[in-house]
Design a protein around this motif. Sequence first.
Motif, PDB file in Angstrom:
ATOM      1  N   UNK A  23       7.466   7.879   9.708  1.00 28.94           N
ATOM      2  CA  UNK A  23       6.309   8.530   9.081  1.00 28.94           C
ATOM      3  C   UNK A  23       5.671   7.624   8.034  1.00 28.94           C
ATOM      4  N   UNK A  24       6.496   6.947   7.254  1.00 30.73           N
ATOM      5  CA  UNK A  24       5.944   6.029   6.261  1.00 30.73           C
ATOM      6  C   UNK A  24       5.224   4.856   6.925  1.00 30.73           C
ATOM      7  N   UNK A  25       5.752   4.384   8.048  1.00 31.83           N
ATOM      8  CA  UNK A  25       5.085   3.304   8.787  1.00 31.83           C
ATOM      9  C   UNK A  25       3.735   3.781   9.321  1.00 31.83           C
ATOM     10  N   UNK A  26       3.671   5.054   9.743  1.00 29.88           N
ATOM     11  CA  UNK A  26       2.400   5.616  10.188  1.00 29.88           C
ATOM     12  C   UNK A  26       1.410   5.702   9.035  1.00 29.88           C
ATOM     13  N   UNK A  27       1.880   6.024   7.841  1.00 30.02           N
ATOM     14  CA  UNK A  27       0.996   6.047   6.674  1.00 30.02           C
ATOM     15  C   UNK A  27       0.363   4.674   6.464  1.00 30.02           C
ATOM     16  N   UNK A  28       1.192   3.630   6.554  1.00 32.59           N
ATOM     17  CA  UNK A  28       0.683   2.272   6.377  1.00 32.59           C
ATOM     18  C   UNK A  28      -0.339   1.926   7.460  1.00 32.59           C
ATOM     19  N   UNK A  29      -0.088   2.360   8.699  1.00 26.60           N
ATOM     20  CA  UNK A  29      -1.038   2.100   9.791  1.00 26.60           C
ATOM     21  C   UNK A  29      -2.370   2.805   9.541  1.00 26.60           C
ATOM     22  N   UNK A  30      -2.308   4.055   9.127  1.00 29.94           N
ATOM     23  CA  UNK A  30      -3.537   4.813   8.887  1.00 29.94           C
ATOM     24  C   UNK A  30      -4.337   4.245   7.720  1.00 29.94           C
ATOM     25  N   UNK A  31      -3.643   3.805   6.677  1.00 32.83           N
ATOM     26  CA  UNK A  31      -4.331   3.198   5.542  1.00 32.83           C
ATOM     27  C   UNK A  31      -4.945   1.848   5.911  1.00 32.83           C
ATOM     28  N   UNK A  32      -4.331   1.148   6.858  1.00 32.52           N
ATOM     29  CA  UNK A  32      -4.831  -0.160   7.287  1.00 32.52           C
ATOM     30  C   UNK A  32      -5.981  -0.049   8.275  1.00 32.52           C
ATOM     31  N   UNK A  33      -6.165   1.140   8.853  1.00 32.54           N
ATOM     32  CA  UNK A  33      -7.118   1.287   9.948  1.00 32.54           C
ATOM     33  C   UNK A  33      -8.559   0.927   9.594  1.00 32.54           C
ATOM     34  N   UNK A  34      -9.140   1.389   8.473  1.00 32.48           N
ATOM     35  CA  UNK A  34     -10.539   1.032   8.197  1.00 32.48           C
ATOM     36  C   UNK A  34     -10.772  -0.476   8.156  1.00 32.48           C
ATOM     37  N   UNK A  63     -12.903   5.524  11.806  1.00 31.26           N
ATOM     38  CA  UNK A  63     -11.579   5.093  11.370  1.00 31.26           C
ATOM     39  C   UNK A  63     -10.987   6.055  10.349  1.00 31.26           C
ATOM     40  N   UNK A  64     -11.824   6.593   9.466  1.00 34.92           N
ATOM     41  CA  UNK A  64     -11.339   7.562   8.478  1.00 34.92           C
ATOM     42  C   UNK A  64     -10.920   8.863   9.167  1.00 34.92           C
ATOM     43  N   UNK A  65     -11.750   9.339  10.089  1.00 39.50           N
ATOM     44  CA  UNK A  65     -11.447  10.596  10.787  1.00 39.50           C
ATOM     45  C   UNK A  65     -10.189  10.447  11.645  1.00 39.50           C
ATOM     46  N   UNK A  66     -10.131   9.401  12.446  1.00 33.26           N
ATOM     47  CA  UNK A  66      -8.977   9.204  13.332  1.00 33.26           C
ATOM     48  C   UNK A  66      -7.720   8.940  12.522  1.00 33.26           C
ATOM     49  N   UNK A  67      -7.837   8.176  11.440  1.00 34.47           N
ATOM     50  CA  UNK A  67      -6.680   7.925  10.588  1.00 34.47           C
ATOM     51  C   UNK A  67      -6.113   9.208  10.007  1.00 34.47           C
ATOM     52  N   UNK A  68      -6.991  10.116   9.567  1.00 36.26           N
ATOM     53  CA  UNK A  68      -6.531  11.392   9.020  1.00 36.26           C
ATOM     54  C   UNK A  68      -5.860  12.247  10.093  1.00 36.26           C
ATOM     55  N   UNK A 110      -4.331  11.235  12.879  1.00 38.16           N
ATOM     56  CA  UNK A 110      -3.028  10.650  13.231  1.00 38.16           C
ATOM     57  C   UNK A 110      -2.029  10.862  12.100  1.00 38.16           C
ATOM     58  N   UNK A 111      -2.481  10.773  10.865  1.00 31.42           N
ATOM     59  CA  UNK A 111      -1.599  11.014   9.727  1.00 31.42           C
ATOM     60  C   UNK A 111      -1.039  12.436   9.766  1.00 31.42           C
ATOM     61  N   UNK A 112      -1.915  13.409   9.984  1.00 25.76           N
ATOM     62  CA  UNK A 112      -1.474  14.804  10.048  1.00 25.76           C
ATOM     63  C   UNK A 112      -0.515  15.009  11.215  1.00 25.76           C
TER      64      UNK A 112
END
Length: 285
Positions: free
Chosen positions: A115-126, A93-98, A100-102
């Motif tokens: 982009x901000x919504x994607x940040x929230x998704x990536x932070x919520x992923x773990x 989840x950390x690797x995939x979140x990073x 997707x964030x990039x």
Amino acid sequence: MGHLGRAAQLAILAVVGQGVIYFLTIVLARRLGAEGFEAYAVASAAFTLMVMCTPQGLEKYALRLLPALFQRQAWGPIRGYLQFSARRTLTASIVIGLVVFVWAHYVADYPSATRMAFVASCLSLPAGALAHLYVELLSAAGRDIMATAVFRVVVPTITLVLVGFLLYLPIDVSGAMAVGSWGFAWIVALVVMALLFRHSVQKDVWTATPLPERSTWSREARPFLTYRLSLGLLSQIGVIALDRLHPSATATGAYVAAMSTAGLAIVLTTSTNRYYSCLLYTSDA
């Protein structure tokens, strides 16, 4: 309680939860506006795809493996699987979140709101990925009704309450805030299910020496990963593809609302899978 009675309870919980999600979707579609709702919808679709692949099939494989291990009181392999699956899920989840964030920030030409919504998704992923793992672990331990209640009803209800609170405040609610509300709900669900699971299994599990079978578990979980990815692509790729084709935000929002309606039938047909999977593999042990 008979099998049909438990299946009926699971189906009812699934329908209630999907009803809450449908109502939440309508509220957000009306209050966020076309651009804000599009950002929410695309980031949510990306979250769903990420959360389906990060456990790497280990969450669904738990329904096949753990009931038989509980029946044999194989505490060492059980603890080994718990540690192995949780670590693999968290790392992925950390690797995939990073990644997707990039991609969302530096490759895709998304507007700032998306982009901000994607940040929230990536932070919520773990938290979301671990919650998806624990709902299956809790089901494998025989608490399928409680797991479904938390997963299907409590999570969207918490999200709806948080969104309602945000809409009540004198602020402009964004798609990122709506996605973040889901993230908070996943954190609560993870804590609740982890505590329920700890109190649902014998204490011998927590004192046993872990006996992992990493290569075997990874190999046997791959078909479940394929299944999850296929399901995720079928259900969510349309939202992302539609957004990348650059139609109007209204068109994307209409598509998401329609998919939310169709989701009721999908959830109803899959609501009893966990229960019957556990019965199957327990009886085969």
